[in-house]
Design an enzyme around this catalytic site. Structure first.
Site, PDB file in Angstrom:
ATOM      1  N   SER A   1      47.669  39.231  42.953  1.00  0.00           N
ATOM      2  CA  SER A   1      46.954  39.127  44.236  1.00  0.00           C
ATOM      3  C   SER A   1      47.903  38.702  45.340  1.00  0.00           C
ATOM      4  O   SER A   1      48.886  38.023  45.101  1.00  0.00           O
ATOM      5  CB  SER A   1      45.820  38.119  44.136  1.00  0.00           C
ATOM      6  OG  SER A   1      45.225  37.967  45.411  1.00  0.00           O
ATOM      7  N   GLY A   2      47.578  39.127  46.537  1.00  0.00           N
ATOM      8  CA  GLY A   2      48.369  38.698  47.696  1.00  0.00           C
ATOM      9  C   GLY A   2      48.749  39.866  48.585  1.00  0.00           C
ATOM     10  O   GLY A   2      49.415  39.681  49.600  1.00  0.00           O
TER      11      GLY A   2
ATOM     12  N   LYS B   1      41.464  38.242  37.499  1.00  0.00           N
ATOM     13  CA  LYS B   1      41.773  38.847  38.808  1.00  0.00           C
ATOM     14  C   LYS B   1      40.508  39.472  39.406  1.00  0.00           C
ATOM     15  O   LYS B   1      40.260  39.394  40.621  1.00  0.00           O
ATOM     16  CB  LYS B   1      42.877  39.901  38.655  1.00  0.00           C
ATOM     17  CG  LYS B   1      43.129  40.769  39.900  1.00  0.00           C
ATOM     18  CD  LYS B   1      43.669  39.954  41.043  1.00  0.00           C
ATOM     19  CE  LYS B   1      44.031  40.672  42.327  1.00  0.00           C
ATOM     20  NZ  LYS B   1      43.663  41.977  42.623  1.00  0.00           N
TER      21      LYS B   1
ATOM     22  N   GLY C   1      56.712  52.976  39.734  1.00  0.00           N
ATOM     23  CA  GLY C   1      55.721  53.095  40.798  1.00  0.00           C
ATOM     24  C   GLY C   1      56.235  52.370  42.021  1.00  0.00           C
ATOM     25  O   GLY C   1      56.234  51.139  42.072  1.00  0.00           O
TER      26      GLY C   1
ATOM     27  N   SER D   1      57.766  60.724  42.016  1.00  0.00           N
ATOM     28  CA  SER D   1      58.458  61.550  43.017  1.00  0.00           C
ATOM     29  C   SER D   1      59.768  60.848  43.345  1.00  0.00           C
ATOM     30  O   SER D   1      59.752  59.734  43.868  1.00  0.00           O
ATOM     31  CB  SER D   1      57.649  61.676  44.306  1.00  0.00           C
ATOM     32  OG  SER D   1      56.293  61.496  44.057  1.00  0.00           O
TER      33      SER D   1
ATOM     34  N   GLU E   1      36.461  36.391  46.502  1.00  0.00           N
ATOM     35  CA  GLU E   1      36.997  36.799  47.816  1.00  0.00           C
ATOM     36  C   GLU E   1      35.909  37.512  48.637  1.00  0.00           C
ATOM     37  O   GLU E   1      35.745  37.244  49.831  1.00  0.00           O
ATOM     38  CB  GLU E   1      38.191  37.723  47.538  1.00  0.00           C
ATOM     39  CG  GLU E   1      38.861  38.342  48.723  1.00  0.00           C
ATOM     40  CD  GLU E   1      39.953  39.323  48.251  1.00  0.00           C
ATOM     41  OE1 GLU E   1      40.755  38.981  47.345  1.00  0.00           O
ATOM     42  OE2 GLU E   1      39.981  40.458  48.771  1.00  0.00           O
TER      43      GLU E   1
ATOM     44  N   HIS F   1      38.465  36.729  40.776  1.00  0.00           N
ATOM     45  CA  HIS F   1      39.131  36.309  42.018  1.00  0.00           C
ATOM     46  C   HIS F   1      38.661  37.196  43.170  1.00  0.00           C
ATOM     47  O   HIS F   1      38.285  36.720  44.240  1.00  0.00           O
ATOM     48  CB  HIS F   1      40.652  36.405  41.831  1.00  0.00           C
ATOM     49  CG  HIS F   1      41.433  36.401  43.120  1.00  0.00           C
ATOM     50  ND1 HIS F   1      41.506  37.516  43.938  1.00  0.00           N
ATOM     51  CD2 HIS F   1      42.145  35.438  43.749  1.00  0.00           C
ATOM     52  CE1 HIS F   1      42.231  37.223  45.002  1.00  0.00           C
ATOM     53  NE2 HIS F   1      42.634  35.971  44.904  1.00  0.00           N
ATOM     54  N   ASN F   2      38.674  38.501  42.951  1.00  0.00           N
ATOM     55  CA  ASN F   2      38.272  39.412  44.022  1.00  0.00           C
ATOM     56  C   ASN F   2      36.792  39.256  44.361  1.00  0.00           C
ATOM     57  O   ASN F   2      36.404  39.358  45.520  1.00  0.00           O
ATOM     58  CB  ASN F   2      38.564  40.866  43.624  1.00  0.00           C
ATOM     59  CG  ASN F   2      40.039  41.190  43.733  1.00  0.00           C
ATOM     60  OD1 ASN F   2      40.887  40.303  43.606  1.00  0.00           O
ATOM     61  ND2 ASN F   2      40.370  42.448  43.954  1.00  0.00           N
TER      62      ASN F   2
HETATM   63  P1  NAP Z   1      48.892  53.322  45.010  1.00  0.00           P
HETATM   64  O1  NAP Z   1      48.685  54.054  46.288  1.00  0.00           O
HETATM   65  O2  NAP Z   1      47.710  52.716  44.364  1.00  0.00           O
HETATM   66  O3  NAP Z   1      49.610  54.285  43.960  1.00  0.00           O
HETATM   67  C1  NAP Z   1      50.701  55.099  44.324  1.00  0.00           C
HETATM   68  C2  NAP Z   1      51.754  55.076  43.252  1.00  0.00           C
HETATM   69  O4  NAP Z   1      51.211  55.534  42.006  1.00  0.00           O
HETATM   70  C3  NAP Z   1      52.903  56.016  43.581  1.00  0.00           C
HETATM   71  O5  NAP Z   1      54.107  55.405  43.181  1.00  0.00           O
HETATM   72  C4  NAP Z   1      52.570  57.237  42.748  1.00  0.00           C
HETATM   73  O6  NAP Z   1      53.680  58.046  42.467  1.00  0.00           O
HETATM   74  C5  NAP Z   1      52.069  56.579  41.501  1.00  0.00           C
HETATM   75  N1  NAP Z   1      51.299  57.475  40.638  1.00  0.00           N
HETATM   76  C6  NAP Z   1      50.036  57.934  40.834  1.00  0.00           C
HETATM   77  N2  NAP Z   1      49.680  58.740  39.816  1.00  0.00           N
HETATM   78  C7  NAP Z   1      50.725  58.779  38.951  1.00  0.00           C
HETATM   79  C8  NAP Z   1      50.970  59.440  37.724  1.00  0.00           C
HETATM   80  N3  NAP Z   1      50.025  60.202  37.170  1.00  0.00           N
HETATM   81  N4  NAP Z   1      52.159  59.264  37.124  1.00  0.00           N
HETATM   82  C9  NAP Z   1      53.109  58.485  37.688  1.00  0.00           C
HETATM   83  N5  NAP Z   1      52.934  57.822  38.854  1.00  0.00           N
HETATM   84  C10 NAP Z   1      51.765  57.980  39.478  1.00  0.00           C
HETATM   85  O7  NAP Z   1      50.040  52.208  45.255  1.00  0.00           O
HETATM   86  P2  NAP Z   1      49.935  50.676  45.711  1.00  0.00           P
HETATM   87  O8  NAP Z   1      49.012  50.470  46.876  1.00  0.00           O
HETATM   88  O9  NAP Z   1      51.336  50.215  45.809  1.00  0.00           O
HETATM   89  O10 NAP Z   1      49.222  49.945  44.481  1.00  0.00           O
HETATM   90  C11 NAP Z   1      49.777  49.996  43.178  1.00  0.00           C
HETATM   91  C12 NAP Z   1      48.827  49.280  42.234  1.00  0.00           C
HETATM   92  O11 NAP Z   1      48.706  47.920  42.650  1.00  0.00           O
HETATM   93  C13 NAP Z   1      47.415  49.835  42.214  1.00  0.00           C
HETATM   94  O12 NAP Z   1      46.894  49.758  40.913  1.00  0.00           O
HETATM   95  C14 NAP Z   1      46.664  48.914  43.136  1.00  0.00           C
HETATM   96  O13 NAP Z   1      45.281  48.876  42.835  1.00  0.00           O
HETATM   97  C15 NAP Z   1      47.328  47.598  42.828  1.00  0.00           C
HETATM   98  N6  NAP Z   1      47.245  46.579  43.856  1.00  0.00           N
HETATM   99  C16 NAP Z   1      47.339  46.899  45.156  1.00  0.00           C
HETATM  100  C17 NAP Z   1      47.268  45.907  46.118  1.00  0.00           C
HETATM  101  C18 NAP Z   1      47.391  46.248  47.563  1.00  0.00           C
HETATM  102  O14 NAP Z   1      47.215  45.340  48.391  1.00  0.00           O
HETATM  103  N7  NAP Z   1      47.713  47.497  47.915  1.00  0.00           N
HETATM  104  C19 NAP Z   1      47.136  44.578  45.748  1.00  0.00           C
HETATM  105  C20 NAP Z   1      47.086  44.263  44.401  1.00  0.00           C
HETATM  106  C21 NAP Z   1      47.141  45.268  43.469  1.00  0.00           C
HETATM  107  P3  NAP Z   1      54.091  59.242  43.487  1.00  0.00           P
HETATM  108  O15 NAP Z   1      54.895  58.589  44.558  1.00  0.00           O
HETATM  109  O16 NAP Z   1      54.882  60.160  42.642  1.00  0.00           O
HETATM  110  O17 NAP Z   1      52.831  59.858  43.978  1.00  0.00           O
END
Ligand code: NAP
Length: 481
Positions: A129-130, A183, A10, A36, A190, A186-187
């Site tokens: 987190s962060g 976590k 991912g 992808s 927040e 934590h949120n």
């Molecule tokens: P995201 O937008 O939540 O997810 C996109 C990613 O998920 C892409 O790499 C996508 O692959 C992949 N994906 C989705 N469906 C899939 C499937 N069925 N099989 C394989 N891969 C799949 O990305 P993000 O914002 O980086 O967050 C990732 C995780 O971290 C999430 O759970 C999010 O809640 C958590 N998180 C986020 C934050 C933040 O600040 N953004 C903070 C803490 C935790 P493709 O490129 O192929 O579509």
């Protein structure tokens, strides 16, 4: 084939940044995979310094990893996570480790851990987190899972976590869903902290007429003292910002409807199930919901309110100091309630969660990092069985100091018709907690009246029911149901 000691699946913003963080630490070679392949190619070509091993299939990904294989999943929470786990369990072997670093609901993590454990593979739900900046430079990490998995994973996570006062902001929280549970709380905290800061800003602005830029300076000043925290720091930055198009303070052109991604709702739903009054967090969630109801707000905008023309909060400096103290006291309540939820969750799900350690790993990298977290660690070190954080000596002193100001600010807000739901609910909670006697006795009487729900007495053992009709009150002891 080249060997990597850790892999990331991912490669959106969080996964890419964590992969880069991992690669930057000595001794790590990182394999990367994304559904992808374009994202994999882009990351690898943009960051040759990271020495990533790009893989284009789950088989290749597994073959690249040294054993026990360790994979960090950073994909869309929910179905995306389940899909990746399905694929990894096909190519991994017993003893390998799958870490879900996404924002999973802790009950999903409990379910996934149980299912994956049956294959002999370790599954670790890790709250991270962060945001994207933390992922790259050092997040706060809250891993659950087995002790065996922690042995392999601990050193890797310690190497990428934020460091606060020389200590990495990561600890083994407990088994299965414990990390994601913590976590989630934590949120929730927040949400409460953000709402309290927003209420403080609103009160100061409407009470003193200061501009957002002037209030930014007040927050920057607060950030030098006992309220020092990431959220106060960024609030000053947000309030300082001017809109390039209009020249107005940016905060004045941002639509006043707050969104959310659901972790606050999860916290409140969970707390309701556990019977824990996280009222500050709940008010923060409700305040966002209320803000996002434009039709209702428009319909209600002409409703009568107080005559605030005559509201005079008095000396502005004294009023601002009062708001600061009210914010501090309410913040203590939000944390106290959050820790109550952690204690109740640990009891319900059989986790041995060290509360002081949780406060420690929140000191750096995460959104609620704040100076006073050290005091929470100390409070639990002094008394691990503390029944409510707010009763620890350090926090009692804050309650004493903030008392009058807190009440005045809540009263002022009510008189002026300024919504301060988190300030006022925190104060009500505090007064409820410290009350010798609550009107819950009357509620028990009402319940017994219409539903024969029975009640207990202050002076006798047993369970009682009253025959309420007629002039004579008959009381009988009954078996409790
Ligand atoms: P995201 O937008 O939540 O997810 C996109 C990613 O998920 C892409 O790499 C996508 O692959 C992949 N994906 C989705 N469906 C899939 C499937 N069925 N099989 C394989 N891969 C799949 O990305 P993000 O914002 O980086 O967050 C990732 C995780 O971290 C999430 O759970 C999010 O809640 C958590 N998180 C986020 C934050 C933040 O600040 N953004 C903070 C803490 C935790 P493709 O490129 O192929 O579509």
């Amino acid at each position: 084939m080249a060997q990597a000691n850790i892999g990331v699946v991912g490669l959106a913003v969080m996964g890419s940044n964590l992969a880069r963080n991992l690669a930057s630490r000595e001794g790590n070679t990182v394999a990367v995979y994304n559904r992808s392949p374009e994202k994999t190619d882009a990351l690898v070509s943009e960051h040759p310094e990271a020495g990533f091993i790009a893989t284009k299939s789950y088989e290749e990904f597994a073959a690249t990893l040294s054993k026990p294989r360790t994979a960090l999943i950073m994909v869309q929470a929910g179905r995306g996570t389940d899909a990746v786990i399905d694929e990894l369990t096909k190519v991994f072997e017993p003893g390998d480790i799958i870490v879900d670093g996404g924002n999973a609901l802790f009950t999903d993590t409990i379910r996934r851990e149980k299912a994956v454990r049956e294959t002999g593979i370790n599954f670790v739900g890790a709250g991270i987190s962060g945001g994207e900046e933390g992922a790259l430079n050092g997040p706060s990490i809250m891993p659950g899972g087995s002790a065996e998995a922690w042995e392999t994973l601990g050193p890797i996570l310690k190497s990428i976590a934020a460091v606060a006062e020389g200590e990495p902001c990561v600890t083994h929280v407990g088994t299965d869903g414990a990390g994601h549970f913590v976590k989630m709380i934590h949120n929730g905290i927040e949400y409460a902290d953000m709402q309290l800061i927003a209420e403080a800003y609103d009160l100061i602005r409407r009470g003193t007429g200061k501009t957002p830029a002037e209030i930014a300076e007040i927050f920057a000043e607060w950030n030098k003292g006992e309220l020092e925290s990431y959220l106060i720091e960024i609030t000053a930055e947000v309030l300082r910002q001017t809109d390039a198009d209009t020249g107005k303070p940016l905060v004045d052109v941002i639509l006043d409807q707050a969104g959310s991604k659901g972790t606050g709702v999860w916290t409140v739903q969970t707390a309701l199930d556990l019977g824990i009054p996280v009222s500050g967090i709940a008010e923060a969630v409700f305040a966002r919901s209320l803000s996002s109801k434009p039709a209702q707000r428009a319909a209600a905008s002409a409703l009568p309110g107080p005559d605030s023309e005559g509201w005079n909060p008095g000396d502005p400096d004294a009023f601002i100091e009062g708001v600061r103290l009210a914010l501090y006291a309410s913040k203590v309540i939000a944390y106290s309630q959050g820790f109550d939820a952690i204690v109740a969750g640990a009891e319900q799900y059989g986790w041995d969660i060290q509360k002081g350690e949780i406060a420690k790993i929140w000191r750096g990298g995460c959104i609620i990092r704040a100076r006073f977290l050290n005091r929470i660690t100390e409070a639990y070190a002094e008394n691990p069985d503390l029944v409510a954080l707010v009763t620890a000596p350090f926090f009692v002193e804050i309650m004493e100091r903030a008392q009058t100001a807190w009440r005045n600010v809540v009263a002022d807000a009510a008189r002026a018709g300024i919504p301060a739901p988190a300030f006022s609910s925190s104060l009500s909670y505090y007064d409820g907690l410290r009350a010798d006697r609550l009107p819950a006795a009357l509620v028990q009487g009402q319940r017994d009246f219409f539903g024969a729900h029975t009640y207990k007495r202050v002076d006798k053992e047993g369970t009682f029911h009253t025959l309420w009709s007629g002039d004579r009150t008959e009381v009988s002891a009954v078996d409790a149901h």
